[in-house]
Write a protein that holds these residues in place. Structure first.
Motif, PDB file in Angstrom:
ATOM      1  N   GLY A 149       0.878  -1.421   0.364  1.00 29.21           N
ATOM      2  CA  GLY A 149       0.150   0.116   0.099  1.00 29.21           C
ATOM      3  C   GLY A 149       0.397   1.471   0.356  1.00 29.21           C
ATOM      4  O   GLY A 149       0.226   2.299  -0.405  1.00 29.21           O
ATOM      5  N   MET A 150       2.359   1.052   1.178  1.00 30.59           N
ATOM      6  CA  MET A 150       3.238   2.112   0.498  1.00 30.59           C
ATOM      7  C   MET A 150       4.155   1.533   0.598  1.00 30.59           C
ATOM      8  O   MET A 150       4.471   0.541   1.051  1.00 30.59           O
ATOM      9  N   SER A 151       5.438   2.095  -0.814  1.00 30.16           N
ATOM     10  CA  SER A 151       6.591   2.277  -0.053  1.00 30.16           C
ATOM     11  C   SER A 151       6.821   2.057   1.019  1.00 30.16           C
ATOM     12  O   SER A 151       7.217   3.267   1.711  1.00 30.16           O
ATOM     13  N   ARG A 152       8.032   1.314   1.806  1.00 27.53           N
ATOM     14  CA  ARG A 152       8.598   1.499   3.141  1.00 27.53           C
ATOM     15  C   ARG A 152       9.930   2.723   2.672  1.00 27.53           C
ATOM     16  O   ARG A 152      10.808   3.743   3.409  1.00 27.53           O
ATOM     17  N   ILE A 153      10.680   1.870   1.291  1.00 28.71           N
ATOM     18  CA  ILE A 153      12.438   2.473   0.614  1.00 28.71           C
ATOM     19  C   ILE A 153      11.340   3.612  -0.467  1.00 28.71           C
ATOM     20  O   ILE A 153      11.459   2.920  -1.371  1.00 28.71           O
ATOM     21  N   ALA A 154      11.986   4.825  -0.132  1.00 23.92           N
ATOM     22  CA  ALA A 154      12.645   5.684  -1.715  1.00 23.92           C
ATOM     23  C   ALA A 154      13.514   5.936  -2.110  1.00 23.92           C
ATOM     24  O   ALA A 154      14.520   6.307  -1.285  1.00 23.92           O
ATOM     25  N   ILE A 155      13.859   5.297  -3.016  1.00 21.60           N
ATOM     26  CA  ILE A 155      15.622   5.315  -3.620  1.00 21.60           C
ATOM     27  C   ILE A 155      15.810   6.760  -4.396  1.00 21.60           C
ATOM     28  O   ILE A 155      14.556   6.165  -5.607  1.00 21.60           O
ATOM     29  N   ILE A 156      16.316   7.268  -4.256  1.00 23.88           N
ATOM     30  CA  ILE A 156      16.928   8.496  -5.013  1.00 23.88           C
ATOM     31  C   ILE A 156      18.007   8.080  -5.698  1.00 23.88           C
ATOM     32  O   ILE A 156      19.447   8.589  -4.928  1.00 23.88           O
ATOM     33  N   ALA A 157      18.591   7.635  -7.443  1.00 28.09           N
ATOM     34  CA  ALA A 157      19.750   8.346  -8.150  1.00 28.09           C
ATOM     35  C   ALA A 157      19.715   8.887  -8.574  1.00 28.09           C
ATOM     36  O   ALA A 157      18.606   9.701  -9.023  1.00 28.09           O
ATOM     37  N   ALA A 158      20.555   9.694  -9.809  1.00 26.48           N
ATOM     38  CA  ALA A 158      21.313  10.278 -10.555  1.00 26.48           C
ATOM     39  C   ALA A 158      20.605   9.709 -11.807  1.00 26.48           C
ATOM     40  O   ALA A 158      20.014  10.615 -12.798  1.00 26.48           O
ATOM     41  N   MET A 159      21.338   8.901 -11.809  1.00 25.06           N
ATOM     42  CA  MET A 159      21.393   7.910 -13.421  1.00 25.06           C
ATOM     43  C   MET A 159      21.164   6.380 -13.447  1.00 25.06           C
ATOM     44  O   MET A 159      21.649   5.805 -12.269  1.00 25.06           O
ATOM     45  N   GLU A 160      20.473   6.168 -13.882  1.00 27.07           N
ATOM     46  CA  GLU A 160      19.579   4.263 -14.273  1.00 27.07           C
ATOM     47  C   GLU A 160      21.384   3.572 -14.669  1.00 27.07           C
ATOM     48  O   GLU A 160      21.657   2.111 -13.917  1.00 27.07           O
ATOM     49  N   THR A 165      10.755   1.424  -3.372  1.00 27.20           N
ATOM     50  CA  THR A 165      10.997   2.453  -5.478  1.00 27.20           C
ATOM     51  C   THR A 165      11.978   3.161  -5.293  1.00 27.20           C
ATOM     52  O   THR A 165      12.831   3.963  -4.047  1.00 27.20           O
ATOM     53  N   LEU A 166      12.382   3.196  -6.515  1.00 28.11           N
ATOM     54  CA  LEU A 166      13.787   3.969  -7.376  1.00 28.11           C
ATOM     55  C   LEU A 166      13.288   5.148  -7.683  1.00 28.11           C
ATOM     56  O   LEU A 166      12.037   4.578  -9.455  1.00 28.11           O
ATOM     57  N   VAL A 167      13.876   5.947  -7.998  1.00 26.57           N
ATOM     58  CA  VAL A 167      13.840   7.001  -9.560  1.00 26.57           C
ATOM     59  C   VAL A 167      14.889   7.426  -9.248  1.00 26.57           C
ATOM     60  O   VAL A 167      15.976   7.393  -8.595  1.00 26.57           O
ATOM     61  N   CYS A 168      15.045   7.829 -10.484  1.00 25.75           N
ATOM     62  CA  CYS A 168      16.415   8.506 -11.158  1.00 25.75           C
ATOM     63  C   CYS A 168      16.126   9.981 -11.702  1.00 25.75           C
ATOM     64  O   CYS A 168      15.096   9.947 -12.676  1.00 25.75           O
ATOM     65  N   GLY A 169      16.646   9.983 -10.797  1.00 24.33           N
ATOM     66  CA  GLY A 169      16.322  12.351 -10.843  1.00 24.33           C
ATOM     67  C   GLY A 169      17.164  13.056 -11.811  1.00 24.33           C
ATOM     68  O   GLY A 169      16.322  14.050 -12.113  1.00 24.33           O
ATOM     69  N   GLY A 170      17.805  12.915 -11.879  1.00 26.52           N
ATOM     70  CA  GLY A 170      19.629  13.458 -12.734  1.00 26.52           C
ATOM     71  C   GLY A 170      20.931  13.764 -12.147  1.00 26.52           C
ATOM     72  O   GLY A 170      20.073  13.691 -10.279  1.00 26.52           O
ATOM     73  N   ILE A 171      21.610  14.378 -12.431  1.00 31.40           N
ATOM     74  CA  ILE A 171      22.441  14.819 -11.913  1.00 31.40           C
ATOM     75  C   ILE A 171      22.389  16.270 -11.297  1.00 31.40           C
ATOM     76  O   ILE A 171      21.463  17.779 -11.916  1.00 31.40           O
ATOM     77  N   GLY A 172      22.686  16.379 -10.519  1.00 31.60           N
ATOM     78  CA  GLY A 172      23.158  17.686  -9.614  1.00 31.60           C
ATOM     79  C   GLY A 172      21.723  18.282  -7.915  1.00 31.60           C
ATOM     80  O   GLY A 172      20.640  17.135  -8.278  1.00 31.60           O
ATOM     81  N   ALA A 173      21.909  19.331  -7.602  1.00 31.39           N
ATOM     82  CA  ALA A 173      21.354  19.290  -6.689  1.00 31.39           C
ATOM     83  C   ALA A 173      19.528  19.533  -6.748  1.00 31.39           C
ATOM     84  O   ALA A 173      18.875  19.375  -6.491  1.00 31.39           O
ATOM     85  N   GLU A 174      19.256  20.492  -7.791  1.00 30.86           N
ATOM     86  CA  GLU A 174      18.014  20.692  -8.278  1.00 30.86           C
ATOM     87  C   GLU A 174      17.162  19.419  -8.601  1.00 30.86           C
ATOM     88  O   GLU A 174      16.360  19.356  -8.468  1.00 30.86           O
ATOM     89  N   ALA A 175      18.139  18.283  -9.300  1.00 37.88           N
ATOM     90  CA  ALA A 175      17.647  17.284  -9.454  1.00 37.88           C
ATOM     91  C   ALA A 175      17.168  16.803  -8.916  1.00 37.88           C
ATOM     92  O   ALA A 175      15.764  15.883  -9.427  1.00 37.88           O
ATOM     93  N   ALA A 176      18.134  16.273  -7.857  1.00 37.38           N
ATOM     94  CA  ALA A 176      17.423  15.981  -6.876  1.00 37.38           C
ATOM     95  C   ALA A 176      16.648  15.777  -5.785  1.00 37.38           C
ATOM     96  O   ALA A 176      15.823  14.982  -5.275  1.00 37.38           O
ATOM     97  N   ARG A 177      16.482  17.216  -5.673  1.00 43.47           N
ATOM     98  CA  ARG A 177      15.531  18.109  -5.326  1.00 43.47           C
ATOM     99  C   ARG A 177      14.031  17.809  -5.663  1.00 43.47           C
ATOM    100  O   ARG A 177      13.354  17.156  -4.404  1.00 43.47           O
ATOM    101  N   ARG A 178      14.093  18.196  -6.843  1.00 50.54           N
ATOM    102  CA  ARG A 178      12.627  17.467  -8.135  1.00 50.54           C
ATOM    103  C   ARG A 178      12.278  16.360  -7.844  1.00 50.54           C
ATOM    104  O   ARG A 178      10.934  15.523  -6.799  1.00 50.54           O
ATOM    105  N   ALA A 179      13.231  15.395  -8.211  1.00 49.11           N
ATOM    106  CA  ALA A 179      12.767  13.801  -7.377  1.00 49.11           C
ATOM    107  C   ALA A 179      12.500  12.995  -6.504  1.00 49.11           C
ATOM    108  O   ALA A 179      11.543  12.781  -6.638  1.00 49.11           O
TER     109      ALA A 179
END
Length: 288
Positions: free
Chosen positions: A15-26, A57-71
């Motif tokens: 029903g929800m993800s225990r863990i959300a993983i934020i990476a920059a690139m696949e 759940t994992l999302v690749c948000g992109g390189i840099g602080a702003e991309a990471a913040r948005r992701a």
């Protein structure tokens, strides 16, 4: 080609993800997500691929602080995780760390504003830079912050998680040693954080003096990706067990380093940081 150990398989949706993983690139986590389910979501005018496996759940948000913040903002709104983890490549500031060493920092520092985030577990300091750090900048960061390694996204993920009341952690893998001078790749990062690989390849092709460093970077990245994916397999499994309730209480009494390396810690560097090589994670998985 690097060989990666078997991947973690989740226990099913809850029903929800225990863990959300934020990476920059696949390519940082490619071996891990190879067989995960994938769907798309939109947030702030950008479309993201969400990779899902059980409670992770994992999302690749992109390189840099702003991309990471948005992701970070996007994935928290989408899956309401109990914990957000910043993962990916990092440059060594400690000369004893080699390519493929995985570590969990205790403290993340934003070099842009000096804000510190305590992770609650782990050891050592990770500093987040606004630009790709070359050899000279690595030396300066090591002296200024007493840091073990440098990345570009962890501090932004930490601050995004804190703003929304979500626990934060980080797991990084060394992709370039302290004396390795990275090619100037900043100019090939688009405004949305995507790396423009075709432009970079064309740039390098016309400059033979960059070929050696670029080939070494590709080889090191492949090794680091396998090591990080193996470590995340253990990390995510441990985190999900740690969040299991007993009589309404969340169990958090076991170090994540113990979860990554159930037999013994790796060697300690002069900075007091315990780091874990890829061979440790492979051995740990065989014991599970």
């Amino acid at each position: 080609m690097e060989h990666c150990a078997a991947r973690w398989t989740g226990s099913g949706a809850t029903g929800m993800s225990r863990i959300a993983i934020i990476a920059a690139m696949e390519r940082e986590v490619g071996p891990l997500i190879r067989n995960w389910k994938v769907r798309t979501m939109e947030h702030g005018g950008r479309r993201y691929h969400l990779f899902e496996n059980g409670e992770a759940t994992l999302v690749c948000g992109g390189i840099g602080a702003e991309a990471a913040r948005r992701a970070t903002e996007a994935v928290i709104r989408e899956v309401n995780p109990a914990r957000v983890i910043s993962v990916g490549f990092a440059g060594a500031l400690d000369a004893s760390l080699q390519v493929g060493h995985v570590f969990e920092p205790h403290t993340v520092i934003n070099a842009a504003d000096g804000v510190r985030t305590e992770c609650g577990s782990g050891r050592g300091i990770l500093v987040s830079s606004t630009t790709v750090a070359g050899k000279e900048q690595k030396i300066r960061f090591g002296k200024a912050y007493g840091a073990t390694a440098v990345d570009m996204e962890a501090a932004a993920v930490a601050q995004g998680a804190e703003a929304r009341g979500v626990e934060f952690g980080a797991l990084k893998v060394i992709s370039d040693a302290a004396d390795f001078n990275l090619p100037a790749v900043d100019r090939f990062v688009a405004d949305d954080g995507r790396f423009q690989s075709v432009r970079f390849a064309c740039h390098v092709a016309l400059r033979p003096w960059l070929w050696g460093a670029t080939i070494a970077l590709a080889r090191n990245s492949a090794k680091a990706s396998c090591a990080l994916s193996d470590a995340l397999t253990s990390y995510v499994g441990h985190e999900c067990r740690a969040h299991e309730s007993r009589d309404g209480e969340i169990l958090r009494d076991e170090s994540l380093l113990v979860g990554l390396n159930p037999t013994k810690a790796g060697p300690e560097s002069t900075s007091g940081h315990t780091y874990l090589g890829p061979e440790v994670h492979t051995r740990a998985k065989r014991q599970q």
